[in-house]
Design a protein around this motif. Structure first.
Motif, PDB file in Angstrom:
ATOM      1  N   PHE A  17       0.888  -1.171   0.000  1.00 30.67           N
ATOM      2  CA  PHE A  17       0.000   0.000   0.000  1.00 30.67           C
ATOM      3  C   PHE A  17       0.915   1.207   0.000  1.00 30.67           C
ATOM      4  CE2 PHE A  17      -2.632  -3.096   2.338  1.00 30.67           C
ATOM      5  CZ  PHE A  17      -3.736  -3.092   1.508  1.00 30.67           C
ATOM      6  N   ILE A  20       4.007   1.200   2.245  1.00 31.57           N
ATOM      7  CA  ILE A  20       3.922   0.111   3.225  1.00 31.57           C
ATOM      8  C   ILE A  20       3.846  -1.223   2.494  1.00 31.57           C
ATOM      9  CG2 ILE A  20       2.487  -0.909   5.019  1.00 31.57           C
ATOM     10  CD1 ILE A  20       1.368   1.927   5.482  1.00 31.57           C
ATOM     11  N   ALA A  22       2.443  -4.576   3.201  1.00 33.91           N
ATOM     12  CA  ALA A  22       1.592  -5.229   4.202  1.00 33.91           C
ATOM     13  C   ALA A  22       1.850  -6.735   4.237  1.00 33.91           C
ATOM     14  CB  ALA A  22       0.124  -4.944   3.914  1.00 33.91           C
ATOM     15  N   GLU A  41       0.699  -9.609  15.547  1.00 32.73           N
ATOM     16  CA  GLU A  41       0.358  -8.356  16.196  1.00 32.73           C
ATOM     17  C   GLU A  41      -0.565  -7.555  15.300  1.00 32.73           C
ATOM     18  OE1 GLU A  41       3.325  -6.103  18.492  1.00 32.73           O
ATOM     19  OE2 GLU A  41       4.768  -7.214  17.323  1.00 32.73           O
ATOM     20  N   ASN A  42      -1.150  -6.512  15.855  1.00 30.42           N
ATOM     21  CA  ASN A  42      -1.910  -5.601  15.022  1.00 30.42           C
ATOM     22  C   ASN A  42      -0.988  -4.997  13.980  1.00 30.42           C
ATOM     23  OD1 ASN A  42      -4.722  -5.301  15.576  1.00 30.42           O
ATOM     24  ND2 ASN A  42      -4.096  -4.772  17.648  1.00 30.42           N
ATOM     25  N   GLY A  43      -1.443  -4.988  12.748  1.00 31.82           N
ATOM     26  CA  GLY A  43      -0.623  -4.413  11.683  1.00 31.82           C
ATOM     27  C   GLY A  43       0.333  -5.416  11.072  1.00 31.82           C
ATOM     28  N   ALA A  44       0.265  -6.685  11.494  1.00 28.86           N
ATOM     29  CA  ALA A  44       1.194  -7.681  10.963  1.00 28.86           C
ATOM     30  C   ALA A  44       0.842  -8.074   9.527  1.00 28.86           C
ATOM     31  CB  ALA A  44       1.197  -8.913  11.856  1.00 28.86           C
ATOM     32  N   GLY A  45      -0.396  -7.786   9.119  1.00 26.68           N
ATOM     33  CA  GLY A  45      -0.783  -8.082   7.743  1.00 26.68           C
ATOM     34  C   GLY A  45      -1.759  -9.239   7.619  1.00 26.68           C
ATOM     35  N   LYS A  46      -2.366  -9.640   8.732  1.00 21.79           N
ATOM     36  CA  LYS A  46      -3.288 -10.780   8.704  1.00 21.79           C
ATOM     37  C   LYS A  46      -4.520 -10.477   7.869  1.00 21.79           C
ATOM     38  CE  LYS A  46      -3.872 -10.466  13.181  1.00 21.79           C
ATOM     39  NZ  LYS A  46      -3.070  -9.311  13.575  1.00 21.79           N
ATOM     40  N   THR A  47      -5.142  -9.353   8.187  1.00 20.17           N
ATOM     41  CA  THR A  47      -6.359  -8.995   7.467  1.00 20.17           C
ATOM     42  C   THR A  47      -6.078  -8.835   5.983  1.00 20.17           C
ATOM     43  OG1 THR A  47      -7.291  -7.933   9.407  1.00 20.17           O
ATOM     44  CG2 THR A  47      -8.181  -7.263   7.277  1.00 20.17           C
ATOM     45  N   THR A  48      -4.964  -8.198   5.680  1.00 20.64           N
ATOM     46  CA  THR A  48      -4.621  -7.984   4.269  1.00 20.64           C
ATOM     47  C   THR A  48      -4.499  -9.314   3.533  1.00 20.64           C
ATOM     48  OG1 THR A  48      -3.437  -5.976   4.876  1.00 20.64           O
ATOM     49  CG2 THR A  48      -2.937  -6.927   2.728  1.00 20.64           C
ATOM     50  N   TYR A  57      -8.783  -7.540  -1.985  1.00 23.27           N
ATOM     51  CA  TYR A  57      -7.585  -6.910  -2.514  1.00 23.27           C
ATOM     52  C   TYR A  57      -6.995  -7.838  -3.563  1.00 23.27           C
ATOM     53  CZ  TYR A  57      -7.374  -3.893   1.674  1.00 23.27           C
ATOM     54  OH  TYR A  57      -7.627  -3.001   2.664  1.00 23.27           O
TER      55      TYR A  57
HETATM   56  N1  LIG Z   1      -6.305  -0.247   2.536  1.00 27.07           N
HETATM   57  C1  LIG Z   1      -5.111   0.031   3.068  1.00 27.07           C
HETATM   58  N2  LIG Z   1      -4.420   1.125   2.677  1.00 27.07           N
HETATM   59  C2  LIG Z   1      -3.210   1.409   3.211  1.00 27.07           C
HETATM   60  N3  LIG Z   1      -2.601   0.670   4.142  1.00 27.07           N
HETATM   61  C3  LIG Z   1      -3.236  -0.424   4.587  1.00 27.07           C
HETATM   62  C4  LIG Z   1      -4.517  -0.799   4.080  1.00 27.07           C
HETATM   63  N4  LIG Z   1      -4.911  -1.936   4.699  1.00 27.07           N
HETATM   64  C5  LIG Z   1      -3.914  -2.254   5.547  1.00 27.07           C
HETATM   65  N5  LIG Z   1      -2.910  -1.347   5.487  1.00 27.07           N
HETATM   66  C6  LIG Z   1      -1.653  -1.388   6.239  1.00 27.07           C
HETATM   67  O1  LIG Z   1      -1.072  -2.655   6.086  1.00 27.07           O
HETATM   68  C7  LIG Z   1      -0.541  -3.124   7.308  1.00 27.07           C
HETATM   69  C8  LIG Z   1      -1.174  -4.443   7.679  1.00 27.07           C
HETATM   70  O2  LIG Z   1      -2.532  -4.219   8.064  1.00 27.07           O
HETATM   71  P1  LIG Z   1      -3.559  -5.380   8.400  1.00 27.07           P
HETATM   72  O3  LIG Z   1      -3.494  -6.412   7.340  1.00 27.07           O
HETATM   73  O4  LIG Z   1      -4.872  -4.751   8.653  1.00 27.07           O
HETATM   74  O5  LIG Z   1      -2.957  -5.952   9.751  1.00 27.07           O
HETATM   75  P2  LIG Z   1      -3.623  -6.898  10.838  1.00 27.07           P
HETATM   76  O6  LIG Z   1      -4.933  -7.378  10.331  1.00 27.07           O
HETATM   77  O7  LIG Z   1      -2.622  -7.975  11.033  1.00 27.07           O
HETATM   78  O8  LIG Z   1      -3.767  -6.063  12.071  1.00 27.07           O
HETATM   79  C9  LIG Z   1      -0.755  -2.019   8.325  1.00 27.07           C
HETATM   80  O9  LIG Z   1       0.421  -1.251   8.398  1.00 27.07           O
HETATM   81  C10 LIG Z   1      -1.886  -1.229   7.728  1.00 27.07           C
HETATM   82  O10 LIG Z   1      -1.799   0.120   8.124  1.00 27.07           O
END
Ligand SMILES: Nc1ncnc2c1ncn2[C@@H]1O[C@H](COP(=O)(O)OP(=O)(O)O)[C@@H](O)[C@H]1O
Ligand SMILES: [Mg+2]
Lengths: 500, 352
Positions: A17, A20, A22, A41-48, A57
């Motif tokens: 992104f 970043i 992710a 951890e939060n921000g590790a990239g799990k959701t992505t 995505y």
């Molecule tokens: N749509 C997006 N645009 C920009 N940055 C994103 C977006 N989605 C996630 N990120 C960034 O990607 C990284 C991983 O996020 P995320 O996958 O949500 O982590 P998790 O689910 O593990 O907490 C974070 O630094 C987050 O800020």
């Protein structure tokens, strides 16, 4: 060992992104009929990573295989066609219509709908998967836990073979979480494969077969749950030994009542009763934890004490001075520091770090009628240094990570040595490092003799920090326990409105 | 090949370019209208943008035309920055002009150094007073100021017409225009034998003051905080209602000044066409100037240039004068569009 193909396999997934990254070259494989945790951890990239699998995505690099076949998943529609379903962190339900309508929404391509038949099908699915849900109920009347079940049924109804759950327990009470785990086990035994995203170690240990750990967007490893333990997983997650904050129990300074609430009542934003005659007090040198399931009046209580919501009855006093329905300025003047629940509602996103740090006490930064920009900047530099904030004074605050934003708010409050601190959800959305930093700071303040009201939906946090624990349920205080008498089970029952 | 639109903000260096890009883009899309009347767009834009600056007389005229726009642009900026959507600069201007006329008519035998400050003060207060009711309704009753300030513009125009057709009707010509104000109340000329008057200096001083208040004072910072995030401002203990009220009132006052300069600098009497939409154009100016005091100055000069050029172009090429208005309106839409689009990026991606 020859084995049957993976239910899904992701190879070399990279997703950026802007600047970043992710996900960086992540490999992930899910066996058929297993529950696998995606931990990090939060921000590790799990959701992505999971949004990529679900087609929300598109990966910059890497391939996805479903059942051994390369799959081109460009949208949730493709994902569903490949048997992949996802329950996202924020539910995608339409509140004013029924459960059944939500489930068949976007699924039927017929013009006319036989609702009775649909209700029956949903009811049958609910029975078959062992997930209790009333097909004719309106979604808006359902609790968060019930809505989650609707989302799960929705995915299963569309013949999902792989179910992704993104931090499903974040919104649940402990008992509800247990129910969810039971359902997941049943689903697994019937052949479904489940990806369970979490950053809570004990949950992962309790219900998964394998664990894949992400750290800063990279794969830290995949292990069998039976062959690991919480400490090892934590190490994989953060790349170092976690050090629990230590609460020193010897504390001679606990004493006078610093914050007192007497029969405080208030309405919520829809003018419904949110707080019913809440009374408690917090003494100097103590942390009173307020536990509860999300939405039981915690937000409203915090706002009343922060001076942003009027109370409809009762009295509040701090340091012996009445501050009932006083404004923020007056409340701060009595020595109360406020760290609010919603970081974004308490800083002006488009303003700089330095400006936000000065905003609450702007009159102190005026010289000869003009803003003293040098002072504002120097003040910010001092705080940035003292609180190890990764930002420059002139950065717009919206560009900061959650942890650094929270540190800015913390710095602006704690530099004034408040005698009472109202703090709500202080570590929500923060990574392990920032979380520990914030908790450590709160304990330091307690040590210094501040009276702290800690409102948190994170039970671990409450248990770790509090001297006494109050439980709120539907706007009422169920009980106030000394920390020594509180355990998860007892608190969980209180949080569900069961007096014990 | 795949095109994707992603949400991600434009880089910082790019932002000042947005108004410029908007101008270029506007000229490209309005070129079709010029072609429609069989004129050459390039020569049309030459007359719009270059020709007015090629002679001293018309260059001065650009400053004359931009004077009220600087003021209404500054007025709108002051409100918008504070999160108060004042669409009523037109009405506030009219009230400022009415007050200036009322005072100017009484100034016979009064020296200019008393008469002129008195008119300026009176115009400011009248604009403020006209802005008071909507601002109070906004902060006390949460009634949307966009609607109320807009509606009051028509009311102000009706009041002016009533005055011009009643007590102030010119006794000699019987036209609906007021008698002339006293000679001592007339703004002195900055350049002899031109129309450029003291009002231009006043406008520039107002821009400097607005810049100073918005960027150098605690009040300005509070105002910006309210405008950018009222809940955060409230949390920080800022009196949001009071701040918003003040920015709405001061905005009205500044718009009132535009009425003063038109009466005392150009017409010397009140007519109902005294504004001719300067209050609305102020919204364009403020937007094009990205709510920045110096940006407002530049934008007002630019619109003044187009206004001047519109006359030249119609004389030279037979294009209707209204083309100038069309360009201004298109410019507002394009600028707004560009400001919105700066939050997004277009990505090209090759498949495979
Ligand atoms: N749509 C997006 N645009 C920009 N940055 C994103 C977006 N989605 C996630 N990120 C960034 O990607 C990284 C991983 O996020 P995320 O996958 O949500 O982590 P998790 O689910 O593990 O907490 C974070 O630094 C987050 O800020
Ligand atoms: Mg996530």
């Amino acid at each position: 060992m020859p084995h049957e193909p993976y239910a899904v396999e992701m190879r070399g997934i990279t997703k950026r992104f802007g600047t970043i990254t992710a996900n960086r070259a992540v490999d992930f494989a899910l066996r058929k009929g297993e529950v696998q945790a995606l931990l990090g951890e939060n921000g590790a990239g799990k959701t992505t990573l999971m949004r990529i699998l679900y087609g929300l995505y598109h990966a910059d690099e890497g391939d996805i295989f479903v059942d051994g076949q390369m799959a081109d998943i460009r949208s949730p529609r493709h994902a569903i066609a490949h048997g992949v379903g996802m329950v996202t962190q924020h539910f995608a339900l339409v509140p004013p219509i029924t459960v059944t309508e939500n489930i068949i929404l976007g699924y039927t391509d017929r013009f006319n709908i036989d609702l009775d038949a649909a209700h029956n099908k949903v009811a049958e699915a609910s029975r078959r998967f062992g997930i209790a849900i009333e097909p004719r109920a309106l979604v808006k009347n359902l609790s968060v836990g019930e809505r989650q079940r609707v989302e799960i049924i929705k995915a299963l109804y569309r013949d999902a073979k792989v179910l992704i759950l993104d931090e499903p327990t974040a919104v649940l009470a402990p008992q509800e979480a247990d129910e969810l785990f039971e359902s997941l086990k049943r689903l697994r035994d019937s052949g479904l494969s489940v990806i369970f995203i979490s950053h809570k170690l004990h949950e992962v240990m309790a219900i998964t077969d394998r664990v894949t750990v992400l750290r800063s967007g990279e794969l830290a490893g995949t292990v069998n749950t039976a062959e690991t333990n919480q400490a090892d997983l934590a190490k994989m997650m953060v790349g170092r030994e976690t050090f629990g904050v230590t609460k020193s129990d010897v504390n001679g300074r606990q004493g006078d009542i610093a914050l007192r609430l007497e029969k405080i009542s208030a309405l919520d934003s829809k003018e419904l009763v949110a707080l019913k005659e809440i009374s408690f007090e917090v003494r100097t040198g103590e942390i009173l934890g307020l536990a509860g399931v999300s939405g039981n009046g915690q937000s409203e209580l915090a706002q009343v004490l922060e001076g942003t919501r009027p109370s409809t009855g009762g009295r509040v006093s701090a340091n012996g001075r009445e501050i009932t329905n006083a404004g923020p300025e007056q409340i701060m003047a009595t020595g109360v520091g406020r760290i609010p629940e919603d970081r974004h509602e308490s800083v002006v996103a488009e303003m700089t770090v330095a400006q936000n740090m000065a905003l609450e006490h702007l009159h102190e930064f005026v010289r000869r009628g003009m803003l003293d920009k040098k002072r504002i900047r120097a003040h910010a530099e001092t705080l940035i240094e003292a609180y190890q904030i990764k930002a420059r004074p002139n950065d717009r605050i919206r560009t900061l990570s959650g942890g650094n934003m929270q540190k800015v708010i913390l710095a602006r409050v704690l530099e004034r040595n408040p005698s009472v601190i109202i703090v709500a959800q202080p570590t929500r959305g923060l990574d392990v490092g920032a979380t520990e930093y914030v908790r450590q700071k709160l304990l330091e303040q307690r040590q210094r003799g501040a009276a702290i009201l800690l409102i948190s939906e994170d039970l671990d946090e409450i248990l770790e920090l509090s001297d006494r624990i109050a439980v709120i349920y539907e706007g009422e205080i169920m009980n106030v326990l000394p920390a020594a008498e509180a355990d998860i089970e007892r608190l969980g029952l209180l949080m569900c409105g069961v007096s014990v | 090949m795949q095109i994707k639109i992603e949400r991600s903000p434009a880089p910082v260096w790019f932002r000042p370019l947005i108004p410029l890009l908007a101008i270029v883009f506007t000229f490209v899309i309005t070129a079709s209208l010029v072609l429609l009347v069989n004129a050459n767009p390039l020569s049309a834009y030459y007359y719009f943008l270059i020709d007015p600056l090629s002679s001293r007389v018309s260059a001065i005229e650009v400053l004359v035309k931009s004077t009220p726009l600087i003021l209404t642009g500054a007025a709108v900026t002051f409100a918008f920055v504070g999160g108060y959507w004042n669409i009523g600069a037109e009405g506030q201007l009219l009230m400022g002009a009415t007050a200036a006329t009322a005072i100017g008519l009484q100034m016979h035998g009064v020296p200019a150094w008393i008469a002129i400050p008195l008119m300026i003060l009176g115009g400011f207060l009248a604009g403020m007073l006209w802005a008071l009711a909507p601002a109070l309704m906004r902060v006390k009753l949460a009634i949307d100021e966009v609607v109320t300030t807009l509606l009051l513009n028509s009311v102000a125009l009706l009041i002016v017409s009533a005055l011009l057709n009643g007590p102030w009707r010119d006794p000699i010509s019987q036209w609906p225009q007021s008698p002339e104000i006293a000679p001592s109340a007339i703004f002195p000329k900055l350049i002899p034998r031109s129309r450029l008057h003291l009002g231009f200096i006043l406008a520039v001083i107002v821009v400097i003051l607005v810049w100073f208040v918005l960027t150098r004072t605690a009040f300005g910072l509070r105002m910006r905080a309210v405008g950018m995030g009222s809940s955060a401002a409230r949390f920080a203990g800022i009196n949001v209602d009071r701040t918003m009220l003040i920015s709405g009132l001061v905005s009205g006052g500044i718009a009132g000044l535009a009425g003063v300069t038109e009466v005392a600098g150009i017409h010397y009497h009140l007519i109902d066409a005294i504004s001719g939409g300067h209050g609305y154009t102020g919204i364009i100016v403020a937007t094009l100037g990205t709510l920045n005091a110096w940006g407002v100055l530049l934008a007002a000069l630019f619109i003044g240039l187009i206004d001047t050029g519109a006359q030249t172009v119609s004389r030279a090429l037979g294009v209707p004068v209204y083309l100038g208005d069309v360009i201004q309106a298109a410019l507002l839409l394009v600028t707004l569009g560009f400001l919105l689009l700066q939050g997004y990026r277009i990505r090209w991606r090759r498949k495979g």
